[in-house]
Design an enzyme around this catalytic site. Structure first.
Site, mmCIF file in Angstrom:
data_model
loop_
_atom_site.group_PDB
_atom_site.id
_atom_site.type_symbol
_atom_site.label_atom_id
_atom_site.label_comp_id
_atom_site.label_asym_id
_atom_site.label_seq_id
_atom_site.Cartn_x
_atom_site.Cartn_y
_atom_site.Cartn_z
ATOM 1 N N GLY A 50 0.792 -1.229 0.000
ATOM 2 C CA GLY A 50 0.000 0.000 0.000
ATOM 3 C C GLY A 50 0.819 1.272 0.000
ATOM 4 O O GLY A 50 0.271 2.370 -0.051
ATOM 5 N N HIS A 51 2.148 1.179 0.049
ATOM 6 C CA HIS A 51 2.995 2.384 0.175
ATOM 7 C C HIS A 51 4.165 2.305 -0.792
ATOM 8 O O HIS A 51 5.287 2.040 -0.365
ATOM 9 C CB HIS A 51 3.507 2.496 1.612
ATOM 10 N N PHE A 52 4.061 2.489 -1.971
ATOM 11 C CA PHE A 52 2.941 2.850 -2.815
ATOM 12 C C PHE A 52 2.828 1.771 -3.873
ATOM 13 O O PHE A 52 3.860 1.279 -4.327
ATOM 14 C CB PHE A 52 3.159 4.221 -3.441
#
Length: 159
Positions: A50-52
Site C-alpha cells: 500500500g505504500h505505494f
C-alpha cells in the site's frame, strides 16, 4: 568494554519485536557508548503493497521504528544488562517503551531489497531511560535519516 559476538547475538535475540514488525537483522558493533546494527528490507514486507502500489518505498515511520529498535531497544537492553548485572533471562523480560522523537530528518528514500546500517550514540542512560543520537545510512555510507530518540525500559511480569 566492547561486546563479544556471543553477547551481541544474545541481545539481538532478546529484542521483543518479532516478525513482521522486527527491523533489526544483526548487531555489528556494541559497547557502552554506541551500537551499530543492520536490516535488509525484504521485497515482500507487508507495508509495500500500500505504500505505494506503483512505486514501493519504505514509510518514514518504519525508518524511525528501525532506528529505534537498534538505537533504543537493543542498545537499552545491553546497557540495562550491564548496569544492573541482569542475566539474559531477566533481560528477555524487559520491554522498552518508545518515549521521545526529536528532529528526525529524512534525506533519502529506502526501496525494497535495500540493506541499511543504523548507528546509535548514547547521549545519556539513567534510571532506565536511554536517549540516543541515531542515524541510518546505506551500505555506501550515504545518509538516509537521523534524529534523537529515547525510550524507557520496563521489566515485564513484575509483581
Amino acid at each position: 568494554m566492547v561486546a563479544d559476538q556471543e553477547t551481541m547475538d544474545l541481545i539481538l535475540n532478546a529484542v521483543p519485536q518479532k516478525h513482521p514488525f522486527r527491523f533489526i537483522d544483526e548487531i555489528i558493533e556494541l559497547d557502552d557508548d554506541h551500537i551499530v546494527g543492520s536490516y535488509r528490507y525484504r521485497e515482500d514486507e507487508y507495508f509495500y503493497e500500500g505504500h505505494f502500489p506503483d512505486r514501493p518505498i519504505t514509510p518514514g515511520v518504519i525508518l524511525i521504528e528501525t532506528m529505534a529498535q537498534t538505537g533504543v531497544v537493543a542498545f537499552g537492553l545491553y546497557l540495562t544488562m550491564r548496569q544492573k548485572d541482569y542475566s539474559l533471562e531477566e533481560t528477555k523480560q524487559l520491554t522498552t517503551l518508545f518515549t521521545f522523537v526529536e528532529g528526525v530528518e529524512f534525506n533519502n528514500i529506502v526501496s525494497p531489497g535495500e540493506r541499511v546500517i543504523v548507528r546509535g550514540e548514547k547521549i545519556y542512560f539513567r534510571r532506565g531511560s536511554l536517549k540516543t543520537r541515531v542515524s541510518m545510512e546505506r551500505e555506501n555510507g550515504e545518509n538516509i535519516c537521523f534524529g534523537v530518540l529515547a525510550g524507557a525500559g520496563v521489566m515485564l511480569n513484575e509483581a
